[in-house]
Design a protein around this motif. Sequence first.
Motif, PDB file in Angstrom:
ATOM      1  N   SER A 156       0.812  -1.226   0.000  1.00  0.00           N
ATOM      2  CA  SER A 156       0.000   0.000   0.000  1.00  0.00           C
ATOM      3  C   SER A 156       0.842   1.271   0.000  1.00  0.00           C
ATOM      4  N   ARG A 157       2.164   1.166  -0.058  1.00  0.00           N
ATOM      5  CA  ARG A 157       3.010   2.346   0.104  1.00  0.00           C
ATOM      6  C   ARG A 157       3.743   2.734  -1.173  1.00  0.00           C
ATOM      7  N   SER A 158       3.045   2.633  -2.289  1.00  0.00           N
ATOM      8  CA  SER A 158       3.676   2.992  -3.567  1.00  0.00           C
ATOM      9  C   SER A 158       2.712   3.762  -4.454  1.00  0.00           C
ATOM     10  N   ALA A 159       1.978   4.702  -3.869  1.00  0.00           N
ATOM     11  CA  ALA A 159       1.106   5.607  -4.628  1.00  0.00           C
ATOM     12  C   ALA A 159       0.093   4.855  -5.477  1.00  0.00           C
ATOM     13  N   GLY A 160      -0.365   3.718  -4.984  1.00  0.00           N
ATOM     14  CA  GLY A 160      -1.419   2.977  -5.674  1.00  0.00           C
ATOM     15  C   GLY A 160      -0.957   1.990  -6.720  1.00  0.00           C
ATOM     16  N   THR A 161       0.347   1.861  -6.962  1.00  0.00           N
ATOM     17  CA  THR A 161       0.822   0.957  -8.024  1.00  0.00           C
ATOM     18  C   THR A 161       1.119  -0.450  -7.518  1.00  0.00           C
ATOM     19  N   GLU A 195      11.870   4.771  -3.598  1.00  0.00           N
ATOM     20  CA  GLU A 195      11.552   5.198  -2.241  1.00  0.00           C
ATOM     21  C   GLU A 195      10.099   4.875  -1.930  1.00  0.00           C
ATOM     22  N   GLU A 196       9.818   4.658  -0.654  1.00  0.00           N
ATOM     23  CA  GLU A 196       8.434   4.471  -0.231  1.00  0.00           C
ATOM     24  C   GLU A 196       7.619   5.709  -0.584  1.00  0.00           C
ATOM     25  N   LEU A 201       9.130   1.249  -9.808  1.00  0.00           N
ATOM     26  CA  LEU A 201       9.395   0.865 -11.190  1.00  0.00           C
ATOM     27  C   LEU A 201       8.123   0.350 -11.844  1.00  0.00           C
ATOM     28  N   ASP A 202       7.923   0.709 -13.118  1.00  0.00           N
ATOM     29  CA  ASP A 202       6.770   0.139 -13.817  1.00  0.00           C
ATOM     30  C   ASP A 202       7.126  -1.259 -14.319  1.00  0.00           C
ATOM     31  N   ASP A 203       6.114  -1.975 -14.792  1.00  0.00           N
ATOM     32  CA  ASP A 203       6.340  -3.354 -15.226  1.00  0.00           C
ATOM     33  C   ASP A 203       7.350  -3.432 -16.363  1.00  0.00           C
TER      34      ASP A 203
END
Length: 305
Positions: A156-161, A195-196, A201-203
């Motif tokens: 839950s700590r990656s801006a929704g990603t 960073e949290e 990174l994207d897929d």
Amino acid sequence: MSDQRPASARPSKNERRAEAREKARQLRAEHLKKEKRNRLLLQGGVALAAVAIVAIIALVLVNSVRPAGPGPRNMASDGIRIAEGFVAVPTPALPAGDRPIVSEANADGVVDIQIVLDYLCPICGEFEETNGEFIETLIESGAATVEYRPIAILTSRSAGTEYSLRAANAAACVANSSPDSFFAFNAALFDEQPEEGTPGLDDARIIELAEQAGATMSLVEPCIADRGFESWVKAATERTRTGPLAIRGVEVDGIEGTPTIFVNGQQFEYRYPFDQGEFAQFVLQAAGDEFSTTPTPSPTPTPTP
């Protein structure tokens, strides 16, 4: 010259009234047709919106109740063990719902290191930065095996990603299809650790890192893109929290934080910030007399005054 039309050419009063009534009737008819058309369009739009909402709800429900699939190959303990030459120790896939299996004992004199980690955990990143070269030396020399256990407690700590979940899934994909690329891929994820609170990174970038690590992309890429081991990652994370962990020689009822590190069944109670020699010393102590090599890191030179 003025227009002098005969009186008979002008419409009569009654004719003008009839004409006005006809125009009014036509306007009312047109208005009613427009209202009906708008009403039908509105009803159709509402119906389409309702269908879309139902479809979304159905998709969420299907995903939420989708049966868990089997775990990745080579992670029957919930971790992948990397041995001499950075070759993974093969294990079968863990069937869905089964408890993890404690890995087989190492040969005499080979230290057993277990690391529970989250790829978004900054302390995990600092541990890797401080001790990564020492761990690499241990594996390369055959003095130790290292079992990496990726979990996703920081999803839950990656801006929704959901970076933590996606990274752990990618690690499982590599372990399943390209296990001997795992060590390099694990190091790459920490080299570019976000960073949290950031999207991470994207897929596409995670897939690039897997390719650079030497993974077989025809198998790994779709697994990363489709989150092929998402249900397993969630289950492994819950198992790690509630315990018991599948670690030889120790009863662990569950952990709350990462990194959590065990050496020959003894938990490494580290101090923070990390000291370069502290973990090396703990490995030597945990190994005891059976540890035949001493690949300790070189001390940091003291600047000349």
